[in-house]
Design an enzyme around this catalytic site. Sequence first.
Site, PDB file in Angstrom:
ATOM      1  N   THR A   7       1.433  -0.893  -0.433  1.00 45.86           N
ATOM      2  CA  THR A   7      -0.106   0.151  -0.186  1.00 45.86           C
ATOM      3  C   THR A   7       0.735   1.284  -0.236  1.00 45.86           C
ATOM      4  O   THR A   7       2.136   1.128   0.286  1.00 45.86           O
ATOM      5  CB  THR A   7      -1.008   0.062   0.858  1.00 45.86           C
ATOM      6  N   GLY A  33      -1.588  -2.586  11.075  1.00 43.89           N
ATOM      7  CA  GLY A  33      -1.616  -2.824  11.973  1.00 43.89           C
ATOM      8  C   GLY A  33      -3.684  -2.051  11.650  1.00 43.89           C
ATOM      9  O   GLY A  33      -3.746  -2.760  11.100  1.00 43.89           O
ATOM     10  N   THR A  36      -4.530  -1.035   8.587  1.00 38.66           N
ATOM     11  CA  THR A  36      -4.704  -1.940   7.578  1.00 38.66           C
ATOM     12  C   THR A  36      -5.317  -3.067   7.186  1.00 38.66           C
ATOM     13  O   THR A  36      -6.323  -2.730   6.422  1.00 38.66           O
ATOM     14  CB  THR A  36      -2.967  -2.139   7.320  1.00 38.66           C
ATOM     15  N   ASN A  38      -7.872  -3.010   8.654  1.00 37.44           N
ATOM     16  CA  ASN A  38      -9.851  -2.732   8.489  1.00 37.44           C
ATOM     17  C   ASN A  38     -10.064  -2.172   6.907  1.00 37.44           C
ATOM     18  O   ASN A  38     -10.944  -2.355   6.880  1.00 37.44           O
ATOM     19  CB  ASN A  38      -9.847  -1.161   9.380  1.00 37.44           C
ATOM     20  N   THR A  62       1.074  -0.667  16.081  1.00 42.04           N
ATOM     21  CA  THR A  62       1.669  -0.259  17.030  1.00 42.04           C
ATOM     22  C   THR A  62       1.086  -0.643  17.847  1.00 42.04           C
ATOM     23  O   THR A  62       2.138  -1.798  18.910  1.00 42.04           O
ATOM     24  CB  THR A  62       1.365   1.228  17.580  1.00 42.04           C
ATOM     25  N   ASP A 241      -7.467   5.118  15.133  1.00 45.53           N
ATOM     26  CA  ASP A 241      -7.146   5.669  14.125  1.00 45.53           C
ATOM     27  C   ASP A 241      -9.139   6.926  13.508  1.00 45.53           C
ATOM     28  O   ASP A 241      -9.758   6.448  13.913  1.00 45.53           O
ATOM     29  CB  ASP A 241      -7.218   5.103  12.647  1.00 45.53           C
TER      30      ASP A 241
END
Length: 262
Positions: A7, A33, A36, A38, A62, A241
Amino acid sequence: NVKSLATEKAGDGAKFSEQAAKDGVHSVFAIGGDGTVNEVVLGIVRSEVEKKPILGIVPGGTFNGVSRILGFSQNPRTVIRNFDFTKTTTLDSAKYNDKIFNMIFSIGDVPEALHNVSSQEKAVFSVFAYFVNIARDAIKNTHHSLRIKVEDEVLEGDYSHVAVMLSSAVFGLPINTQVEKNDGFIHVFLLKESTLTEKIAIVPDLISGALKKNDKIKYFKTKKIEIESLKGVVETDLDGDKSDPLPGLIEVLPRAIEVYSK
């Protein structure tokens, strides 16, 4: 036949996985993470094909919450080495407008604190960076004036935090009384207007599992919920996020994805 794609910008993960689903790919692996993961789930769900790819999750972020829920090691090499391709499970997902989350949608000072963690802090301090920012920003004691529509009920009021959680994220926590994993519901916790002292007083109830009985918390489970701000712009968070501000429609996607498990 293995194909690897990297990506480069937001949306690539969803685009790649959607195309893979349409191409009839057997398995898609997300190395990254929760953001990504989702995106990859969004693409698979969006493909609307009858036979969707099985998702493999390799922790590379993380916190890697979905990977932790599945009980995987947080060492990527260990996970890759120990994948058991005979074991899978299904997970509920949820949509917030046109985005996907797999653990929690949230509003409030604590999720906003997560957005203030720089990429440099994440790289150096890992999960500790989140706790530093939470401790610094949670004392702001911000409240949001919200209208919340659920089934035939409309709630209006000031709330300091809103958490909409999938049962897989609730499962295993002290608040999980009578909650079944992948139960096809979203679990909503509304923290009413309160002082910092009152927020701190909630902690013992959280530890004891009596959070639902706290009069500062309104809890219910549902299939769908609409939330809008009655005053100003309110930011939202999906699995750690930053996401689109309110208004928004949240709805559960029961057993939306098949994933490799332990």
